[in-house]
Design a protein around this motif. Sequence first.
Motif, PDB file in Angstrom:
ATOM      1  N   ALA A 243      81.337 -38.218 -44.583  1.00  0.00           N
ATOM      2  CA  ALA A 243      82.124 -37.051 -44.372  1.00  0.00           C
ATOM      3  C   ALA A 243      82.185 -36.117 -45.217  1.00  0.00           C
ATOM      4  O   ALA A 243      82.462 -34.920 -44.193  1.00  0.00           O
ATOM      5  N   LEU A 244      82.445 -36.414 -46.261  1.00  0.00           N
ATOM      6  CA  LEU A 244      82.410 -35.387 -47.112  1.00  0.00           C
ATOM      7  C   LEU A 244      81.351 -34.424 -47.144  1.00  0.00           C
ATOM      8  O   LEU A 244      81.545 -32.993 -46.676  1.00  0.00           O
ATOM      9  N   VAL A 245      80.288 -34.533 -46.980  1.00  0.00           N
ATOM     10  CA  VAL A 245      78.572 -34.003 -47.176  1.00  0.00           C
ATOM     11  C   VAL A 245      78.824 -33.267 -45.796  1.00  0.00           C
ATOM     12  O   VAL A 245      78.966 -31.416 -45.962  1.00  0.00           O
ATOM     13  N   ILE A 246      79.385 -33.423 -44.667  1.00  0.00           N
ATOM     14  CA  ILE A 246      78.906 -32.782 -43.335  1.00  0.00           C
ATOM     15  C   ILE A 246      80.648 -32.190 -43.621  1.00  0.00           C
ATOM     16  O   ILE A 246      80.313 -31.075 -43.038  1.00  0.00           O
ATOM     17  N   THR A 247      81.342 -32.589 -43.880  1.00  0.00           N
ATOM     18  CA  THR A 247      82.611 -31.161 -44.296  1.00  0.00           C
ATOM     19  C   THR A 247      82.028 -29.853 -45.355  1.00  0.00           C
ATOM     20  O   THR A 247      82.634 -28.625 -44.498  1.00  0.00           O
ATOM     21  N   LEU A 248      81.289 -30.199 -45.915  1.00  0.00           N
ATOM     22  CA  LEU A 248      80.761 -28.972 -46.665  1.00  0.00           C
ATOM     23  C   LEU A 248      79.912 -28.033 -46.221  1.00  0.00           C
ATOM     24  O   LEU A 248      80.182 -26.806 -46.104  1.00  0.00           O
ATOM     25  N   PHE A 249      78.793 -28.585 -44.939  1.00  0.00           N
ATOM     26  CA  PHE A 249      77.949 -27.602 -44.181  1.00  0.00           C
ATOM     27  C   PHE A 249      79.313 -26.737 -43.253  1.00  0.00           C
ATOM     28  O   PHE A 249      78.133 -25.457 -43.380  1.00  0.00           O
ATOM     29  N   PRO A 250      79.771 -26.860 -42.869  1.00  0.00           N
ATOM     30  CA  PRO A 250      80.387 -25.365 -41.983  1.00  0.00           C
ATOM     31  C   PRO A 250      80.585 -24.866 -42.854  1.00  0.00           C
ATOM     32  O   PRO A 250      81.164 -23.627 -42.205  1.00  0.00           O
TER      33      PRO A 250
ATOM     34  N   LEU B 187      71.475 -31.567 -39.827  1.00  0.00           N
ATOM     35  CA  LEU B 187      72.425 -32.162 -40.930  1.00  0.00           C
ATOM     36  C   LEU B 187      72.599 -33.454 -41.556  1.00  0.00           C
ATOM     37  O   LEU B 187      73.537 -34.533 -41.813  1.00  0.00           O
ATOM     38  N   LEU B 188      73.107 -33.668 -39.807  1.00  0.00           N
ATOM     39  CA  LEU B 188      74.052 -35.256 -39.903  1.00  0.00           C
ATOM     40  C   LEU B 188      72.746 -37.014 -40.307  1.00  0.00           C
ATOM     41  O   LEU B 188      73.077 -37.445 -41.438  1.00  0.00           O
ATOM     42  N   TRP B 189      71.034 -36.361 -40.295  1.00  0.00           N
ATOM     43  CA  TRP B 189      70.161 -37.450 -41.442  1.00  0.00           C
ATOM     44  C   TRP B 189      70.070 -36.597 -42.263  1.00  0.00           C
ATOM     45  O   TRP B 189      70.055 -37.577 -43.160  1.00  0.00           O
ATOM     46  N   VAL B 190      70.127 -35.431 -42.933  1.00  0.00           N
ATOM     47  CA  VAL B 190      69.692 -35.318 -44.331  1.00  0.00           C
ATOM     48  C   VAL B 190      71.494 -36.242 -45.406  1.00  0.00           C
ATOM     49  O   VAL B 190      71.231 -36.947 -45.837  1.00  0.00           O
ATOM     50  N   ALA B 191      72.494 -35.773 -43.950  1.00  0.00           N
ATOM     51  CA  ALA B 191      73.867 -36.795 -45.114  1.00  0.00           C
ATOM     52  C   ALA B 191      73.648 -37.769 -44.689  1.00  0.00           C
ATOM     53  O   ALA B 191      74.344 -38.634 -45.888  1.00  0.00           O
ATOM     54  N   ALA B 192      73.973 -38.031 -43.928  1.00  0.00           N
ATOM     55  CA  ALA B 192      73.241 -40.600 -44.009  1.00  0.00           C
ATOM     56  C   ALA B 192      72.816 -40.618 -44.816  1.00  0.00           C
ATOM     57  O   ALA B 192      72.529 -41.381 -45.651  1.00  0.00           O
ATOM     58  N   LEU B 193      70.992 -39.745 -45.199  1.00  0.00           N
ATOM     59  CA  LEU B 193      70.060 -40.110 -45.739  1.00  0.00           C
ATOM     60  C   LEU B 193      71.045 -39.951 -47.164  1.00  0.00           C
ATOM     61  O   LEU B 193      70.592 -41.204 -48.292  1.00  0.00           O
ATOM     62  N   LEU B 194      71.251 -39.316 -47.497  1.00  0.00           N
ATOM     63  CA  LEU B 194      71.524 -39.079 -49.165  1.00  0.00           C
ATOM     64  C   LEU B 194      72.759 -40.223 -49.570  1.00  0.00           C
ATOM     65  O   LEU B 194      72.995 -40.916 -50.900  1.00  0.00           O
ATOM     66  N   ALA B 195      73.899 -39.740 -48.502  1.00  0.00           N
ATOM     67  CA  ALA B 195      74.920 -41.931 -48.031  1.00  0.00           C
ATOM     68  C   ALA B 195      74.001 -42.936 -48.678  1.00  0.00           C
ATOM     69  O   ALA B 195      74.812 -43.416 -48.912  1.00  0.00           O
TER      70      ALA B 195
END
Lengths: 243, 246
Positions: free
Chosen positions: A51-58, A75-83
């Motif tokens: 959730a935090l990483v997704i918040t950073l992008f906007p 974005l969703l896929w990269v953030a989920a992958l990193l998580a």
Amino acid sequence: MSRPEASPKSYARGREPEASVALALLATMRRDLLALLRRPGAAFNSLAFFALVITLFPIGISPDPELLATIAPGLLWVAALLAALLSLDGMFRDDFADGTLEQLLLAAQPLPLMALAKVAVHWLTTGLPLALMAPVLGVMLSLPPGSYAVLVLSLALGSATLSVIGAIGAALTVGLSRGGVLLSLLVLPLYVPVLIFGAGAVQAAIAGTSVAAHLALLGALLAVSLVFAPWAIAASLRISLNG
Amino acid sequence: MWAFFHKLASPKGFYAFSARLSPWFWAAAAVLIGAGVVWGLAFAPADYQQGNSFRIIYVHVPAAFLAQSIFVAMALAGLVFMVWKIKLADMAATAMAPLGAGMTFVALLSGAVWGVPTWGTWWQWDARLTSMLILFFLYIGVIALRGAFDGRDSGSRAASVLTMVGVINIPIIKYSVEWWYTLHQPATFSITSRPAMPVEMWLPLLIMVLGFYSFFIAVTLTRTRSVILHRESAKRWVRELAGEDG
């Protein structure tokens, strides 16, 4: 199936060897799930990270909904992958520290299968929750309607592959004191195909084209990794434990 | 026959054998690369579309070939090491890895330089550049993993496992990236079809490719010899050798 070459001792406890493998699998999964339930913080951390990483992008790029909608699948896929990547390091670490892994290694049941049980628990507690949480974050990124089901499905399917492949890296680095950064260096290149087809599926759903090919390829990646990876995980665990 | 192979697979036997072999490969590499460079850069005709800038091909393509071949060679060595416990195979894999990473970097760099006159940009996210970049990261991962272990044997076996996992993944990565998006021109060389380039252009390229492979073998032999000396430095034959040399 009878196995005449097996010594009579293995039947002494009145249980077929095959049944004992299934029992051991279930017991390992049950134990790991219980351990996570007793300490739920670890599983929540990767969700919070997502959730935090997704918040950073906007904040970092632009709050413009149209722009966000075009880059949301990636974005969703990269953030989920990193998580998922962040949670890999803990997959075997506690069991390595307290000697559970050594017991698994010594046990009569095949190590590749036992490792697979741990991978399954990792997916159940990381990949699946990430996939289920993704639609909420998709709304925040104004992901176009009609692609939400595909997002969840592709993440659920793809994150299973991420767990299976990532377990190889986790097993290779579990004996190292500072394995975290090295782990991401080893695993991220291998994640590229999953990312391509996972994000591709969501983009195809937005474009209105067929998503079957992408999902089929994600399934194929999972099938191939399920066949090969357990042996690599087992070999890596043996290396880490004997080193 | 088997006794010969057995002797060859021992570090001592290989050390003696490679001493006789490596000068030939060094000489072949020097002659072939020298001839290929002069022919390719000075005598081959200029491309009707790209002019003289196409001559980067004489470095770019052989380096890209080696970048991929060396990873496969490392994986084969890793397999031999894991299955038959032949230490020499791991020594060779150790010796090859930096050269492979270097060749991948040369292929990327020469591709970037070539991209400026032909595509008008240093970098394009096209299929082959991207999969080359990922291959580079795989090399770095293997080298870093080997170095991260305190015990040499664990590091060797971990690197072998990772190389084999990587080699299964290379074709998957390659094809997935190709389906993703592509801009790169199709492969220059194909074994099954006739080359599209005129003979005067691809013959020097062939010579360069052979020269690069000879260079690879020569470097691997020489570097493996020094890895052998380093790892076997406690053995009597190495100490006797050192005593003889001074």
